[in-house]
Design a protein around this motif. Structure first.
Motif, mmCIF file in Angstrom:
data_model
loop_
_atom_site.group_PDB
_atom_site.id
_atom_site.type_symbol
_atom_site.label_atom_id
_atom_site.label_comp_id
_atom_site.label_asym_id
_atom_site.label_seq_id
_atom_site.Cartn_x
_atom_site.Cartn_y
_atom_site.Cartn_z
ATOM 1 N N SER A 47 0.835 -1.194 0.000
ATOM 2 C CA SER A 47 0.000 0.000 0.000
ATOM 3 C C SER A 47 0.870 1.243 0.000
ATOM 4 O O SER A 47 2.023 1.208 0.458
ATOM 5 C CB SER A 47 -0.934 0.017 1.214
ATOM 6 N N GLN A 48 0.306 2.328 -0.529
ATOM 7 C CA GLN A 48 1.026 3.604 -0.529
ATOM 8 C C GLN A 48 0.038 4.743 -0.291
ATOM 9 O O GLN A 48 -0.996 4.827 -0.954
ATOM 10 C CB GLN A 48 1.782 3.829 -1.837
ATOM 11 N N PHE A 49 0.373 5.589 0.664
ATOM 12 C CA PHE A 49 -0.420 6.763 1.020
ATOM 13 C C PHE A 49 0.324 7.993 0.527
ATOM 14 O O PHE A 49 1.518 8.168 0.808
ATOM 15 C CB PHE A 49 -0.595 6.807 2.543
ATOM 16 N N ASN A 50 -0.351 8.868 -0.217
ATOM 17 C CA ASN A 50 0.279 10.085 -0.739
ATOM 18 C C ASN A 50 -0.621 11.273 -0.429
ATOM 19 O O ASN A 50 -1.811 11.265 -0.777
ATOM 20 C CB ASN A 50 0.483 9.989 -2.254
ATOM 21 N N GLN A 51 -0.051 12.293 0.187
ATOM 22 C CA GLN A 51 -0.828 13.469 0.565
ATOM 23 C C GLN A 51 0.004 14.734 0.388
ATOM 24 O O GLN A 51 1.167 14.790 0.795
ATOM 25 C CB GLN A 51 -1.276 13.365 2.028
ATOM 26 N N THR A 52 -0.607 15.737 -0.233
ATOM 27 C CA THR A 52 -0.044 17.081 -0.279
ATOM 28 C C THR A 52 -1.078 18.009 0.346
ATOM 29 O O THR A 52 -2.221 18.064 -0.118
ATOM 30 C CB THR A 52 0.246 17.531 -1.722
ATOM 31 N N ALA A 53 -0.706 18.694 1.416
ATOM 32 C CA ALA A 53 -1.659 19.515 2.157
ATOM 33 C C ALA A 53 -1.036 20.849 2.507
ATOM 34 O O ALA A 53 0.117 20.919 2.978
ATOM 35 C CB ALA A 53 -2.107 18.792 3.431
ATOM 36 N N GLY A 54 -1.787 21.904 2.277
ATOM 37 C CA GLY A 54 -1.330 23.231 2.649
ATOM 38 C C GLY A 54 -1.412 23.452 4.150
ATOM 39 O O GLY A 54 -2.257 22.882 4.831
ATOM 40 N N ILE A 55 -0.527 24.281 4.658
ATOM 41 C CA ILE A 55 -0.545 24.716 6.052
ATOM 42 C C ILE A 55 -0.941 26.186 6.056
ATOM 43 O O ILE A 55 -0.410 26.981 5.273
ATOM 44 C CB ILE A 55 0.831 24.537 6.710
ATOM 45 N N PHE A 56 -1.883 26.550 6.913
ATOM 46 C CA PHE A 56 -2.375 27.921 6.958
ATOM 47 C C PHE A 56 -1.221 28.919 6.840
ATOM 48 O O PHE A 56 -0.207 28.781 7.532
ATOM 49 C CB PHE A 56 -3.157 28.143 8.250
ATOM 50 N N THR A 57 -1.381 29.903 5.979
ATOM 51 C CA THR A 57 -0.301 30.823 5.639
ATOM 52 C C THR A 57 0.314 31.477 6.868
ATOM 53 O O THR A 57 1.513 31.741 6.904
ATOM 54 C CB THR A 57 -0.830 31.891 4.666
ATOM 55 N N GLY A 58 -0.474 31.711 7.891
ATOM 56 C CA GLY A 58 0.050 32.350 9.089
ATOM 57 C C GLY A 58 0.759 31.418 10.042
ATOM 58 O O GLY A 58 1.195 31.836 11.102
ATOM 59 N N ALA A 59 0.884 30.132 9.671
ATOM 60 C CA ALA A 59 1.506 29.161 10.570
ATOM 61 C C ALA A 59 3.023 29.272 10.575
ATOM 62 O O ALA A 59 3.677 28.830 11.515
ATOM 63 C CB ALA A 59 1.095 27.743 10.183
ATOM 64 N N VAL A 60 3.619 29.807 9.512
ATOM 65 C CA VAL A 60 5.066 29.976 9.432
ATOM 66 C C VAL A 60 5.339 31.468 9.279
ATOM 67 O O VAL A 60 4.846 32.102 8.351
ATOM 68 C CB VAL A 60 5.664 29.206 8.244
ATOM 69 N N GLY A 61 6.107 32.013 10.181
ATOM 70 C CA GLY A 61 6.324 33.451 10.164
ATOM 71 C C GLY A 61 5.180 34.163 10.871
ATOM 72 O O GLY A 61 4.279 33.552 11.424
ATOM 73 N N ILE A 62 5.219 35.470 10.835
ATOM 74 C CA ILE A 62 4.198 36.275 11.512
ATOM 75 C C ILE A 62 3.068 36.558 10.537
ATOM 76 O O ILE A 62 3.284 37.140 9.479
ATOM 77 C CB ILE A 62 4.794 37.604 12.011
ATOM 78 N N PRO A 63 1.819 36.140 10.845
ATOM 79 C CA PRO A 63 0.711 36.410 9.921
ATOM 80 C C PRO A 63 0.416 37.902 9.839
ATOM 81 O O PRO A 63 0.500 38.630 10.825
ATOM 82 C CB PRO A 63 -0.457 35.651 10.563
ATOM 83 N N ASN A 64 0.098 38.364 8.615
ATOM 84 C CA ASN A 64 -0.281 39.762 8.409
ATOM 85 C C ASN A 64 -1.331 39.835 7.316
ATOM 86 O O ASN A 64 -1.594 38.847 6.610
ATOM 87 C CB ASN A 64 0.936 40.633 8.063
ATOM 88 N N SER A 65 -1.932 40.988 7.160
ATOM 89 C CA SER A 65 -3.025 41.141 6.197
ATOM 90 C C SER A 65 -2.582 40.828 4.785
ATOM 91 O O SER A 65 -3.348 40.286 3.976
ATOM 92 C CB SER A 65 -3.584 42.575 6.270
ATOM 93 N N TYR A 66 -1.309 41.118 4.464
ATOM 94 C CA TYR A 66 -0.838 40.912 3.093
ATOM 95 C C TYR A 66 -0.768 39.420 2.748
ATOM 96 O O TYR A 66 -1.294 38.992 1.714
ATOM 97 C CB TYR A 66 0.533 41.552 2.912
ATOM 98 N N ASN A 67 -0.131 38.621 3.600
ATOM 99 C CA ASN A 67 0.020 37.210 3.227
ATOM 100 C C ASN A 67 -1.236 36.390 3.481
ATOM 101 O O ASN A 67 -1.277 35.204 3.179
ATOM 102 C CB ASN A 67 1.242 36.572 3.924
ATOM 103 N N LEU A 68 -2.285 37.004 4.035
ATOM 104 C CA LEU A 68 -3.558 36.305 4.210
ATOM 105 C C LEU A 68 -4.540 36.602 3.090
ATOM 106 O O LEU A 68 -5.624 36.035 3.054
ATOM 107 C CB LEU A 68 -4.187 36.703 5.554
ATOM 108 N N ARG A 69 -4.163 37.512 2.189
ATOM 109 C CA ARG A 69 -5.091 37.949 1.143
ATOM 110 C C ARG A 69 -5.350 36.808 0.150
ATOM 111 O O ARG A 69 -4.451 36.072 -0.234
ATOM 112 C CB ARG A 69 -4.527 39.174 0.430
ATOM 113 N N HIS A 70 -6.598 36.705 -0.296
ATOM 114 C CA HIS A 70 -6.986 35.676 -1.255
ATOM 115 C C HIS A 70 -6.317 35.936 -2.598
ATOM 116 O O HIS A 70 -6.207 37.068 -3.049
ATOM 117 C CB HIS A 70 -8.506 35.681 -1.407
#
Length: 775
Positions: free
Chosen positions: A315-338
């Protein structure tokens, strides 16, 4: 040996299955050791031919009746049996428990065990295997977003829970709270959760419990069949597709499955959140960069003969998942923008692959059974992020922040020795070799090699027909060889200076430990069962606890290990009382534990000097006390209408600091009502049900120093399902809704709790299962 077994005289087991009034039942009869069985005919009669002399366990099941388990011995003649099944409306009694090492069924087992099957997992589909188990008392999960979750049993997780897939311990960097369980949720047919001390049979990582993932019974001779499952979840537009086919041709068995899952950024019932005193936006109520995709496959092939069975599963499990943008570094309005798409998987993100090759063999040796499980696992974990966020300039590794490559080889051998009707023993040996390497421009866990082996003896004695006791001893040894690591130093312009700093020293540790347990099951009468399990077990410190010194971005903190940690020792008591009759069941399971040298990760209240690291957390070792209880209830108020309740509470205490331990799940209560559509209600609405459920979670005020209090909340869930006749098959349609009131709440165990981010809002799940038969 196998030729000799085939030359022996074979025998037949036959008989009849009836209900209490003597009416015949077309029940299913399974020989557990061989994975073969039959269905009784309409007149209740059955016959299983070609059995060698020996000891076997038969499981007799039928919908609406309490399951039966019978130990039989074939010596010199055919055997004729008659079974009387007792009608029950309690679904828990229709599942046969296998977690007992002797496969003797639910009444003999001395530990607290929960059993769920394929139907339960499909009904409670939540996108991950771990989240499907949350409905069980004493089980909770640590979540990072939607696609990443890991189980918690009685307030403990990580390396205190052992997950066994087809007899092989799952090894996938389970020490990390943001490291999900790499299990395809559609490739699970049966799960047994052993609560309490289970280290004797399974190993030191079973200190708080074991999750056994068992394969379904092998397909019947001359059949080729399968199913397609398609599901859709509205909150994050998760689309899941899974196809399975299995068959049996002349005792050659096979099974294959492919699963695809894709999901977008998930929605929360908030348009802003507060971090470090700043109010930041959540655009369109979606958490940016929480999308992901999964691609899984498995294939099993094997033989089923009269001497036993042998299978090989890849068997093989494969996953690619995003981590909330504010989880690495300091979250700010710019890097949270859609950025225009909710499906993009940007940086930071995880890219995980878990490959398993597992061989399972059961061989009959007269009345005894030899079980051999062999496994190889390859776990690749890649964490990708932009270098400048971590305070470094362009690197040869590009955007690869951290890579962990873990190879694990496992061998388990058990000899089940049937002494006589009253005495049974197991002698077992387990061993594993692990080798870990890392890459990327960041550091968290160094290269290491680890060897662990264990030898155990377990004995069960039936003192009286209704009183069974067991006891055992286990000796374990382990070795860690951890290499030192020197990290490059960068200047203020993010250029390498040519200097290095030591992040961890060379560590060579050896451990040797003895553990033991004893238990009893007292069947007071047909309605009352009392069980008690006592154990003293140990757990060796892991390489991450000894040697880590880096930023764990999935947890938003800098974690530091301690090379001088010693093995932790536990003394545990687990009690289980069950009262059951045809329309009512109540189970109460209190537990108490004392830990000498409990290892845990604690916040220090200091900030790290590393870039974008947040607070500093240290692995510590203190004496600790755990206690708590689970309560479950099923009550069939009247025909087809059932009320259920499941409650849990965990209390722990750091005996050195006088404070609670961190990441303790709050008390919770799930109450539910379910109406089962009566048979014959409609030929287009077969096996239908409608349910309503409410989960109340208490405020968690018992927190460690520098850990946040989390307010309580309530969640409403409802669902319905039925089978639709299409041709010769019945299609199963299930619709359910979670958090139907769109409640704003924090999950105390969620890693996003540290960022004051709420959990998912309202979610509707639609699931369609289409079975098919080729032969």
């Amino acid at each position: 040996m196998l030729v000799f077994a085939q030359e022996k005289q074979t025998y037949t087991v036959k008989g009849k299955v009836v209900d209490e009034s003597g009416e015949p039942l077309p029940a299913s009869i399974l020989v557990h050791e061989l994975g073969k069985g039959t269905a009784a005919s309409l007149d209740g009669t059955f016959s299983i031919k070609g059995l060698n002399p020996g000891s076997y366990h038969l499981h007799i099941t039928h919908i609406g009746y309490k399951s039966l388990t019978k130990t039989i011995n074939l010596e010199s003649e055919d055997l004729e049996l008659n079974f009387t099944m007792v009608e029950t409306a309690i679904t828990l009694q229709s599942l046969t428990i296998e977690a007992n090492p002797f496969k003797n069924g639910p009444i003999e087992q001395s530990q607290t065990i929960e059993v769920v099957d394929r139907d339960f997992i499909e009904k409670n589909n939540s996108g991950t295997f771990s989240n499907a188990l949350e409905k069980l008392p004493g089980i909770s999960t640590i979540n990072t977003g939607v696609g990443i979750s890991k189980p918690v049993i009685r307030g403990m997780s990580f390396n205190r829970i052992m997950v066994n897939d087809r007899g092989i311990k799952q090894e996938g960097q389970q020490w990390g709270a943001d490291h999900g369980l790499e299990i395809d949720p559609f490739d699970v047919d049966r799960v047994e959760i052993v609560k309490g001390p289970a280290s004797l049979i399974y190993g030191s990582d079973g200190m708080s419990g074991v999750i056994n993932i068992s394969p379904a019974p092998l397909p019947e001779e001359g059949t080729i069949q399968g199913h397609l499952i398609n599901s859709y979840r509205t909150n994050n537009n998760m689309r899941s597709h899974s196809a399975m086919v299995e068959g049996n041709e002349n005792d050659f068995v096979f099974k294959a499955r492919v699963t695809l899952q894709d999901f977008q950024d998930y929605r929360v019932p908030a348009d802003r959140f507060v971090y470090a005193g700043f109010e930041l936006p959540v655009y369109d109520n979606r958490l940016k960069n929480t999308a992901g995709k999964e691609r899984h496959f498995s294939f099993m092939a094997g033989l089923r003969k009269d001497w036993g069975k042998s299978t090989l599963t890849i068997s093989q499990f494969n996953q690619t998942a995003g981590i909330f943008t504010g989880a690495v570094g300091i979250p700010n309005s710019y890097n949270l923008r859609h950025n225009g798409s909710y499906s993009n998987i940007e940086y930071p993100r995880q890219d995980n692959m878990h490959l398993k090759v597992i061989s399972n063999t059961n061989i009959q040796l007269n009345k005894n059974w030899l079980e051999i499980d062999l496994g190889y696992q390859r776990n690749n974990r890649l964490e990708e992020s932009l270098p400048h966020i971590h305070g470094v300039g362009p690197t040869p590794e590009g955007n690869l922040a951290l890579a962990l490559f873990l190879d694990t080889y496992t061998a388990n051998v058990r000899f089940n020795y049937h002494i006589n009707q009253d005495h049974q023993s197991i002698i077992g040996f387990q061993s594993s070799w692990m080798e870990n390497h890392f890459g990327g421009f960041e550091f968290l866990l160094p290269d290491f090699q680890s060897l662990s082996s264990g030898l155990f003896y377990f004995h069960e004695y039936r003192w009286k027909e209704n009183f069974i006791v067991n006891a055992g001893l286990r000796l374990d040894g382990a070795m860690h060889d951890i290499q030192a690591h020197y990290q490059p130093v960068y200047d203020n312009s993010l250029n390498p200076t040519g200097e290095t700093t030591q992040r961890n020293p060379d560590i060579n540790r050896n451990f040797l430990n003895l553990s033991g347990s004893t238990g009893l099951s007292w069947i007071i009468d047909e309605k009352n069962n009392f069980k008690l399990n006592l154990g003293s077990s140990y757990r060796i410190p892991t390489p991450i606890e000894l040697a880590t010194n880096g930023v764990h971005h999935g947890n938003f903190r800098h974690e530091v290990g301690d090379a001088n940690l010693n093995s932790e020792r536990s003394f545990q008591a687990d009690l289980n009382y069950t009262y059951s009759k045809e329309n009512f069941l109540v189970g109460f399971s209190p537990f108490i534990s004392y830990f000498d040298g409990y290892i845990y990760l604690a916040p220090t209240g200091r900030f790290s000097t590393l870039p974008a690291a947040g607070t500093l957390w240290e692995y510590r070792q203190n004496n600790a006390f755990f206690s708590g209880a689970e309560l479950k209830l099923q009550w069939v108020l009247f025909k087809s209408f059932k009320a259920t309740m499941a409650a849990e509470y965990v209390y722990n205490y750091n005996l050195d600091s006088g404070l609670p331990l961190p990441l303790t799940p709050p008390a919770s209560l799930i109450s539910g009502l379910e109406w089962t559509v009566p048979a014959g209600f409609s030929r287009f609405f077969k096996n239908g049900y409608i349910y309503l459920e409410y989960r109340q979670v208490a405020t968690q005020e018992r927190v460690d120093r520098n850990e946040r209090i989390t307010d309580g909340y309530g969640l409403l869930e409802a669902g319905l399902g039925w089978e639709i006749p299409v041709g010769k098959q019945d299609w199963k349609l299930q619709i359910s809704g979670q958090n139907l009131l769109d409640t704003f709440y924090y999950n105390h165990l969620s890693r996003y709790r540290l960022l004051n981010l709420p959990e998912q809002g309202k979610n509707i799940n639609i699931n369609l299962k289409i079975p098919f038969s080729i032969k």
